[in-house]
Design a protein around this motif. Sequence first.
Motif, PDB file in Angstrom:
ATOM      1  N   TRP A  21      51.743  35.587  28.060  1.00 41.94           N
ATOM      2  CA  TRP A  21      52.387  36.503  29.010  1.00 41.94           C
ATOM      3  C   TRP A  21      53.784  36.883  28.523  1.00 41.94           C
ATOM      4  O   TRP A  21      54.175  38.057  28.559  1.00 41.94           O
ATOM      5  N   THR A  24      53.450  39.496  25.892  1.00 40.69           N
ATOM      6  CA  THR A  24      53.146  40.840  26.408  1.00 40.69           C
ATOM      7  C   THR A  24      54.381  41.479  27.024  1.00 40.69           C
ATOM      8  O   THR A  24      54.555  42.699  26.954  1.00 40.69           O
ATOM      9  N   ARG A  29      50.524  42.167  21.875  1.00 43.85           N
ATOM     10  CA  ARG A  29      49.175  42.110  22.447  1.00 43.85           C
ATOM     11  C   ARG A  29      48.462  40.870  21.887  1.00 43.85           C
ATOM     12  O   ARG A  29      47.592  40.984  21.006  1.00 43.85           O
ATOM     13  N   ILE A 163      48.535  39.038  31.517  1.00 42.75           N
ATOM     14  CA  ILE A 163      48.245  39.179  30.089  1.00 42.75           C
ATOM     15  C   ILE A 163      47.347  40.387  29.853  1.00 42.75           C
ATOM     16  O   ILE A 163      47.618  41.226  28.975  1.00 42.75           O
ATOM     17  N   GLY A 166      49.064  43.599  30.324  1.00 44.63           N
ATOM     18  CA  GLY A 166      49.982  43.908  29.232  1.00 44.63           C
ATOM     19  C   GLY A 166      49.304  44.203  27.912  1.00 44.63           C
ATOM     20  O   GLY A 166      49.986  44.405  26.900  1.00 44.63           O
ATOM     21  N   GLY A 168      47.017  42.168  26.324  1.00 49.56           N
ATOM     22  CA  GLY A 168      46.521  40.995  25.626  1.00 49.56           C
ATOM     23  C   GLY A 168      45.105  40.668  26.058  1.00 49.56           C
ATOM     24  O   GLY A 168      44.524  41.327  26.925  1.00 49.56           O
TER      25      GLY A 168
END
Length: 371
Positions: A21, A24, A29, A163, A166, A168
């Motif tokens: 997190w 991100t 990523r 995550i 963002g 990921g």
Amino acid sequence: MVEHTRIAVVGGGVMGLSAAWALTRRGERPLVLERFGRGHSRGASHGETRNFNNAYAEEHYLDLLALAREGWDALGEVDGEPLLRLHGLVSHGAGAALGSAAGVGLADVERRLHERGLPAELLDGAEAARRWPGMRFEDTVLYSPDAGVARAAAALREVERRIAEGGGEVRWQTPVDRIEEDADGVTLHTAGGPVRADTVIVTVGAWTAGLLASIPLPRLRVTEESPAHFAPRDPATPWPSFNHFVTPGTWPANVYGMPTPGEGVKVGFHCVGDEVDPDARPFRTDAHAETLAAYVREWFPGLDAATAAPISCTYTSTADEAFVLDRVGRVVVGAGFSGQGFKFAPGVGSTLAGLALDPAALAAPAFRLRP
């Protein structure tokens, strides 16, 4: 075909998810690879609550706690409730010597918290018992109102959501069998094929030593712990989170705990379990059951000691209980959280992300690998 990602995270517990997190939030990523399924109970991150204990005197822990608090606040509310329930923490006991700073007492912690702008109050035992009639106290009690519990299960869900939001990815049931570093990057060997990364963050808890055998880690002792939830005699009784620093020789170890709605009040001895192989864990919950019930009968008049609902969890501990947050080559390691890490997770994640992005970055000296 070899899959490639700039930064991989091996281990999808709270530390690995928090690191992803944090990445991100910095425009990365990351790919998280976790050997077990979502919500599993084989590691150390499952359960509804964890103690949000701020009764520390050491600057490196207070710095990390401040960084963690920024993260907790940034996560905001989940299901209409903050992820931190700040119902307060009481710390007491004749054996008070907090953290790794032997001889540090409750008055020292109160002063350090005040220096950080955090509320703290010293009470006598009678006043503490008046406020929290379900507990028994003898000596001076430190009350920290800006503490309580973290909603652990809800936090894991929310961090995973952030995550994905963002950019990921968290890939469950994807064990990494081996990590190989070379001049150009790191290869993560999985059953589905190799994954190449420029840098890898490893947060695999009890499996750290086995996966990172080539890195000079301190000894990481994996133990199975068996705290229990106890039912309050009166549902209206107020409960704080708590630390009890017992007189040496009276009980197996210091005691911690917290209220968990719907489950009762969790009470446990700190780091008294048998050493185990995480792949052959017996999930034993009766090792200290009778002693824990006896402790509850003596110190918790507001709990029914006959209602124990034991649980199994693991600690992965260093000898001095200091965390390991460091980088060796292209491998960043977060390990040894010694039963006290969850509350620090957003701060740990931010630190690990910084180490992954900048080879020159350093965590606090207490958290670094020693030569």
